[in-house]
Design an enzyme around this catalytic site. Sequence first.
Site, PDB file in Angstrom:
ATOM      1  N   LYS A  80       0.863  -1.175   0.000  1.00  0.00           N
ATOM      2  CA  LYS A  80       0.000   0.000   0.000  1.00  0.00           C
ATOM      3  C   LYS A  80       0.900   1.225   0.000  1.00  0.00           C
ATOM      4  O   LYS A  80       2.044   1.163   0.463  1.00  0.00           O
ATOM      5  CB  LYS A  80      -0.860  -0.005   1.270  1.00  0.00           C
ATOM      6  CG  LYS A  80      -2.144   0.758   1.161  1.00  0.00           C
ATOM      7  CD  LYS A  80      -3.263  -0.071   0.575  1.00  0.00           C
ATOM      8  CE  LYS A  80      -4.529   0.732   0.412  1.00  0.00           C
ATOM      9  NZ  LYS A  80      -5.668  -0.051  -0.031  1.00  0.00           N
ATOM     10  N   GLY A 185     -26.063   1.502   2.254  1.00  0.00           N
ATOM     11  CA  GLY A 185     -25.163   2.144   1.285  1.00  0.00           C
ATOM     12  C   GLY A 185     -25.398   1.595  -0.105  1.00  0.00           C
ATOM     13  O   GLY A 185     -25.100   0.435  -0.385  1.00  0.00           O
ATOM     14  N   VAL A 186     -25.983   2.436  -0.979  1.00  0.00           N
ATOM     15  CA  VAL A 186     -26.281   1.956  -2.337  1.00  0.00           C
ATOM     16  C   VAL A 186     -25.531   2.816  -3.363  1.00  0.00           C
ATOM     17  O   VAL A 186     -26.122   3.436  -4.249  1.00  0.00           O
ATOM     18  CB  VAL A 186     -27.810   1.900  -2.609  1.00  0.00           C
ATOM     19  CG1 VAL A 186     -28.382   0.612  -2.049  1.00  0.00           C
ATOM     20  CG2 VAL A 186     -28.547   3.104  -2.008  1.00  0.00           C
ATOM     21  N   GLY A 187     -24.212   2.851  -3.196  1.00  0.00           N
ATOM     22  CA  GLY A 187     -23.339   3.570  -4.128  1.00  0.00           C
ATOM     23  C   GLY A 187     -22.905   2.645  -5.251  1.00  0.00           C
ATOM     24  O   GLY A 187     -23.681   1.808  -5.731  1.00  0.00           O
ATOM     25  N   ASN A 188     -21.650   2.754  -5.644  1.00  0.00           N
ATOM     26  CA  ASN A 188     -21.130   1.982  -6.784  1.00  0.00           C
ATOM     27  C   ASN A 188     -21.361   0.490  -6.638  1.00  0.00           C
ATOM     28  O   ASN A 188     -21.804  -0.171  -7.571  1.00  0.00           O
ATOM     29  CB  ASN A 188     -19.623   2.222  -6.904  1.00  0.00           C
ATOM     30  CG  ASN A 188     -19.351   3.559  -7.532  1.00  0.00           C
ATOM     31  OD1 ASN A 188     -20.050   3.975  -8.450  1.00  0.00           O
ATOM     32  ND2 ASN A 188     -18.329   4.243  -7.042  1.00  0.00           N
ATOM     33  N   VAL A 189     -21.047  -0.043  -5.470  1.00  0.00           N
ATOM     34  CA  VAL A 189     -21.180  -1.492  -5.275  1.00  0.00           C
ATOM     35  C   VAL A 189     -22.593  -1.844  -4.809  1.00  0.00           C
ATOM     36  O   VAL A 189     -23.224  -2.756  -5.345  1.00  0.00           O
ATOM     37  CB  VAL A 189     -20.133  -2.005  -4.250  1.00  0.00           C
ATOM     38  CG1 VAL A 189     -20.303  -3.501  -4.027  1.00  0.00           C
ATOM     39  CG2 VAL A 189     -18.716  -1.702  -4.723  1.00  0.00           C
TER      40      VAL A 189
HETATM   41  P1  NAD Z   1     -19.481   4.497  -2.741  1.00  0.00           P
HETATM   42  O1  NAD Z   1     -18.924   5.698  -2.115  1.00  0.00           O
HETATM   43  O2  NAD Z   1     -19.808   4.529  -4.204  1.00  0.00           O
HETATM   44  O3  NAD Z   1     -20.819   4.040  -1.981  1.00  0.00           O
HETATM   45  C1  NAD Z   1     -20.956   4.065  -0.611  1.00  0.00           C
HETATM   46  C2  NAD Z   1     -22.358   4.558  -0.318  1.00  0.00           C
HETATM   47  O4  NAD Z   1     -22.570   4.489   1.085  1.00  0.00           O
HETATM   48  C3  NAD Z   1     -22.572   6.016  -0.735  1.00  0.00           C
HETATM   49  O5  NAD Z   1     -23.748   6.121  -1.524  1.00  0.00           O
HETATM   50  C4  NAD Z   1     -22.702   6.748   0.603  1.00  0.00           C
HETATM   51  O6  NAD Z   1     -23.585   7.853   0.516  1.00  0.00           O
HETATM   52  C5  NAD Z   1     -23.265   5.660   1.496  1.00  0.00           C
HETATM   53  N1  NAD Z   1     -23.051   5.887   2.918  1.00  0.00           N
HETATM   54  C6  NAD Z   1     -21.979   6.447   3.547  1.00  0.00           C
HETATM   55  N2  NAD Z   1     -22.174   6.470   4.886  1.00  0.00           N
HETATM   56  C7  NAD Z   1     -23.379   5.901   5.105  1.00  0.00           C
HETATM   57  C8  NAD Z   1     -24.127   5.634   6.276  1.00  0.00           C
HETATM   58  N3  NAD Z   1     -23.698   5.985   7.484  1.00  0.00           N
HETATM   59  N4  NAD Z   1     -25.330   5.026   6.133  1.00  0.00           N
HETATM   60  C9  NAD Z   1     -25.795   4.686   4.915  1.00  0.00           C
HETATM   61  N5  NAD Z   1     -25.132   4.935   3.769  1.00  0.00           N
HETATM   62  C10 NAD Z   1     -23.944   5.525   3.871  1.00  0.00           C
HETATM   63  O7  NAD Z   1     -18.457   3.317  -2.418  1.00  0.00           O
HETATM   64  P2  NAD Z   1     -18.392   1.879  -3.089  1.00  0.00           P
HETATM   65  O8  NAD Z   1     -17.342   1.888  -4.124  1.00  0.00           O
HETATM   66  O9  NAD Z   1     -19.770   1.424  -3.423  1.00  0.00           O
HETATM   67  O10 NAD Z   1     -17.821   1.018  -1.877  1.00  0.00           O
HETATM   68  C11 NAD Z   1     -18.667   0.639  -0.803  1.00  0.00           C
HETATM   69  C12 NAD Z   1     -17.862  -0.087   0.266  1.00  0.00           C
HETATM   70  O11 NAD Z   1     -17.229  -1.225  -0.298  1.00  0.00           O
HETATM   71  C13 NAD Z   1     -16.728   0.753   0.866  1.00  0.00           C
HETATM   72  O12 NAD Z   1     -16.547   0.384   2.211  1.00  0.00           O
HETATM   73  C14 NAD Z   1     -15.510   0.300   0.057  1.00  0.00           C
HETATM   74  O13 NAD Z   1     -14.308   0.484   0.791  1.00  0.00           O
HETATM   75  C15 NAD Z   1     -15.823  -1.157  -0.127  1.00  0.00           C
HETATM   76  N6  NAD Z   1     -15.159  -1.756  -1.295  1.00  0.00           N
HETATM   77  C16 NAD Z   1     -15.388  -1.243  -2.526  1.00  0.00           C
HETATM   78  C17 NAD Z   1     -14.749  -1.805  -3.639  1.00  0.00           C
HETATM   79  C18 NAD Z   1     -14.978  -1.273  -5.017  1.00  0.00           C
HETATM   80  O14 NAD Z   1     -14.570  -1.942  -5.993  1.00  0.00           O
HETATM   81  N7  NAD Z   1     -15.621  -0.130  -5.189  1.00  0.00           N
HETATM   82  C19 NAD Z   1     -13.903  -2.907  -3.453  1.00  0.00           C
HETATM   83  C20 NAD Z   1     -13.722  -3.441  -2.167  1.00  0.00           C
HETATM   84  C21 NAD Z   1     -14.358  -2.836  -1.092  1.00  0.00           C
END
Ligand code: NAD
Length: 364
Positions: A80, A185-189
């Site tokens: 890292k 949390g309904v973002g990217n993943v």
């Molecule tokens: P993202 O930022 O696109 O989505 C996260 C969502 O969670 C956002 O919509 C945000 O508004 C919401 N959020 C934040 N705090 C919150 C709370 N207290 N209550 C409810 N919702 C809340 O991120 P992502 O890329 O979807 O990743 C989500 C998680 O998965 C993170 O912890 C990330 O570290 C982990 N992760 C992601 C990847 C990847 O490929 N993107 C890979 C491994 C792990």
Amino acid sequence: MNVFSHPDFDDHERVIFGCDPQSGLKAIIAIHNTNLGPALGGCRMWPYSSDEEAVRDVLRLSRGMTYKSALANLPLGGGKAVIIGNPRQHKTADMMRAMGRLIESAGGRYITAEDSGTSVPDLKVMAEETRYVAGIKDKIGVDGLQRSGDPSPSTAYGVFIGLKSAVQYRLGRSDLAGLKVAIQGVGNVGFRLAKQLKDAGAELWVTDIYDDMVQRCVHELGATAVAADEIYSLPVDVFAPCALGSVLNDHSIAQLKATVVAGAANNQLELPIHGEQLRQRGILYAPDYAINSGGIIDVCYEHLGNQNAGALNQHIESIHDTLTEIFARADREQRSTQVVADQVAKERFSNPEGRLSNLTHQVA
Ligand code: NAD
């Protein structure tokens, strides 16, 4: 400041401190272990309040990457990088180029990728100075379509596979029709996971701090919106944390009615003891770094120049076998799934003999 006697120092192979006064770069690269291959892990930029805080972060995160890649059966080690500074105020192209030169100086032992505070455009600038950058090329996604380097679709697919494995193990069912799932949390993943679950017939409850993200799920997927503090206590089968870390703690575990916890968020357990608390409550926890490894698998395939979407899918689907092994062993040994995941990962990276040829063959 101590490094070798630091509580988070875990026989890291190299810790490289880099400074470029002209661009203002102050950065640390930690290479934890390269038994299985070069150390791959993101480059984080964060306004650390002290050098000690940055050292602690880079030591812990690099170690975590060794475990994650080993558990995902990848020919990669763990590393890292952290850049000390506020990405909104201090980041410049010169600084990213200086970071590229620092990475190059590790001679390929460390390969960088996107992380908090850095983006694909930043990585492309680093790549002007180093070959050792992953996650920046367009590729064919799990759906067969051309897409950017963003690994989220692969992460979401892996979480879907892992969630199904946990449901099959705990609830004895392979069909998801009518399964009740609460997603935090309904973002990217989280959104992509929600869509796959909906397509498989599951019923969804969702929460997010942004209302537009929630409304997208309500309108496109027929999900039910709930308030942030309601998500833990819903009478559902599965709780899927896809937002932030430390969500599995004394407060939330006491409220959970779900018997399966399976989601994408990193570092879900506030403390190791919370893994044991889940076990004692009869809740099957899919260890975060096992279930969310679709992203690192995707980045690894890109780095190896493997464009075979079928092989990538198959590798992501192997999350099922790894999780099922962890669940069964945790039951047999009466230990938490997190402790067993760490043990399985350690076995994989400590005894690479006989594994590497297989892995190289599998990925080639
Ligand atoms: P993202 O930022 O696109 O989505 C996260 C969502 O969670 C956002 O919509 C945000 O508004 C919401 N959020 C934040 N705090 C919150 C709370 N207290 N209550 C409810 N919702 C809340 O991120 P992502 O890329 O979807 O990743 C989500 C998680 O998965 C993170 O912890 C990330 O570290 C982990 N992760 C992601 C990847 C990847 O490929 N993107 C890979 C491994 C792990």
